[in-house]
Design a protein around this motif. Structure first.
Motif, short mmCIF file in Angstrom:
data_model
loop_
_atom_site.label_atom_id
_atom_site.label_comp_id
_atom_site.label_asym_id
_atom_site.label_seq_id
_atom_site.Cartn_x
_atom_site.Cartn_y
_atom_site.Cartn_z
N VAL A 199 -8.46 -68.72 58.63
CA VAL A 199 -7.21 -67.82 58.18
C VAL A 199 -6.10 -68.12 59.18
N GLN A 200 -5.12 -68.70 58.73
CA GLN A 200 -4.11 -68.98 59.84
C GLN A 200 -3.04 -68.25 59.40
N MET A 201 -2.13 -67.54 60.31
CA MET A 201 -1.08 -66.64 60.37
C MET A 201 0.31 -67.26 60.58
N GLN B 278 2.64 -60.46 61.34
CA GLN B 278 1.79 -61.67 61.00
C GLN B 278 1.04 -61.70 59.44
N VAL B 279 1.49 -62.68 59.00
CA VAL B 279 1.24 -62.80 57.45
C VAL B 279 0.26 -64.15 57.33
N PRO B 280 -0.68 -63.94 56.30
CA PRO B 280 -1.41 -65.22 56.19
C PRO B 280 -0.45 -66.37 55.44
N ILE B 281 -0.81 -67.30 55.89
CA ILE B 281 -0.12 -68.69 55.38
C ILE B 281 -0.76 -68.93 53.95
N GLY B 282 0.44 -68.92 52.90
CA GLY B 282 -0.18 -69.23 51.90
C GLY B 282 -0.13 -67.87 50.79
N VAL B 283 -0.02 -66.92 51.65
CA VAL B 283 0.22 -65.37 50.82
C VAL B 283 1.61 -64.91 51.04
N ASP B 284 2.24 -64.36 50.10
CA ASP B 284 3.45 -63.81 49.96
C ASP B 284 3.53 -62.57 51.11
N PRO B 285 4.44 -62.27 51.96
CA PRO B 285 4.45 -61.07 52.99
C PRO B 285 3.97 -59.96 51.94
N GLY B 286 3.37 -58.99 52.47
CA GLY B 286 2.81 -57.90 51.93
C GLY B 286 1.86 -57.84 51.12
N PHE B 287 1.36 -59.17 50.78
CA PHE B 287 0.13 -59.20 49.79
C PHE B 287 -1.39 -59.65 50.50
N TYR C 253 -7.26 -62.72 51.57
CA TYR C 253 -6.85 -63.60 50.40
C TYR C 253 -7.76 -63.07 49.10
N LEU C 254 -7.58 -61.79 48.91
CA LEU C 254 -8.31 -61.25 47.75
C LEU C 254 -6.88 -61.13 46.68
N PRO C 255 -7.12 -62.04 45.61
CA PRO C 255 -5.88 -61.75 44.73
C PRO C 255 -5.56 -60.46 44.25
N PRO C 256 -4.04 -60.21 43.91
CA PRO C 256 -3.14 -61.10 43.94
C PRO C 256 -2.48 -61.54 45.20
N ASN C 257 -2.17 -62.73 45.42
CA ASN C 257 -1.62 -63.19 46.75
C ASN C 257 -0.08 -63.48 46.77
#
Length: 259
Positions: free
Chosen positions: A212-214, A227-236, A174-178
């Motif tokens: 950290v939910q995926m 698997q991508v973190p919820i709340g984060v765009d894929p790739g970020f 979750y280090l921005p940018p997210n």
């Protein structure tokens, strides 16, 4: 906002960000943005569906010059538009992908802003992480900050004023940018301010690390489920600073073995 103003907001001189951009010296043509995944961006530079290495270099070099303070975003957009117009790449264009399929791409002002903002913000995040590691004895925590306006995504707004140790695993994801056009950032926090429990504006700090939910995301090109973190765009969902450090270590290892 000019690059110099952006750096001031992040309390970061651009040298670390420039080094990150210069290290991305492998110019890679891609059909879709997700062909380079997270860490791969630390060593490679791409603009999806721009099948011209010379134009990729022009864009990357101009972004580096902008971060160094030579060009504002407006100047950068003017120069890159001119280069794309001269090369016949401005507006809508149909290209043949690596798989032989026809694809359409568009280069316009909105696309240029997205390219610029994504690359400069990631570069500053990577550079800032380098500084965070150097100063974490004095500033052992990071505070997540949003812009606090109506454009902030709900998933990012919920993280505002979250304060966690610098080395908490949360920052690996979750280090921005997210996400695309994400304007969130982090600032370093001292032990004293952490114990005080309040942000400079008097609002309360959040000290409990969220889980950290995926979620599953399907790569349309390969069919691979990521698997991508919820709340984060894929790739970020990665730490650009750690990715840069890993890329640098690998480059040093390769150089040591080829001497």
């Amino acid at each position: 906002m000019t690059p110099a103003e952006f750096a001031q907001v992040f309390k970061l001189t651009p040298q670390e960000a420039i080094a990150y951009l210069q290290a991305r010296d492998l110019l890679t043509t891609t059909d879709d943005w997700y062909e380079l995944w997270q860490d791969e961006h630390a060593a490679q530079f791409t603009v999806s569906r721009l099948a011209r290495a010379d134009l990729l270099k022009t864009i990357r070099d101009a972004i580096t010059r902008s971060v160094d303070g030579e060009l504002s975003r407006r100047d950068w957009m003017r120069d890159i538009k001119r280069a794309l117009v001269d090369a016949g790449w401005w507006g809508e264009k149909t290209i043949t992908g690596k798989d032989g399929e026809q694809r359409t791409t568009t280069f316009d002002a909105r696309r240029l802003k997205l390219i610029y903002d994504t690359n400069t913000r990631t570069a500053y995040a990577a550079g800032q992480w380098e500084r965070i590691q150097r100063t974490k004895t004095a500033f052992p925590y990071l505070r997540y900050i949003t812009m606090g306006d109506e454009k902030v995504r709900a998933s990012h707004r919920s993280l505002h004023n979250l304060v966690l140790p610098v080395d908490d695993p949360f920052w690996d994801y979750y280090l921005p940018p997210n996400g695309w056009r994400c304007r969130c950032r982090v600032v370093a926090v001292s032990q004293r301010d952490y114990e005080r429990g309040m942000a400079p504006d008097g609002s309360k700090l959040k000290k409990a690390a969220p889980d950290v939910q995926m979620r599953e995301w399907v790569d349309r090109r390969t069919g691979e489920i990521r698997q991508v973190p919820i709340g984060v765009d894929p790739g970020f969902g990665y730490n650009a600073g750690k990715a840069a450090a890993r890329a640098a270590a690998l480059a040093d290892l390769i150089r040591s073995k080829t001497r």
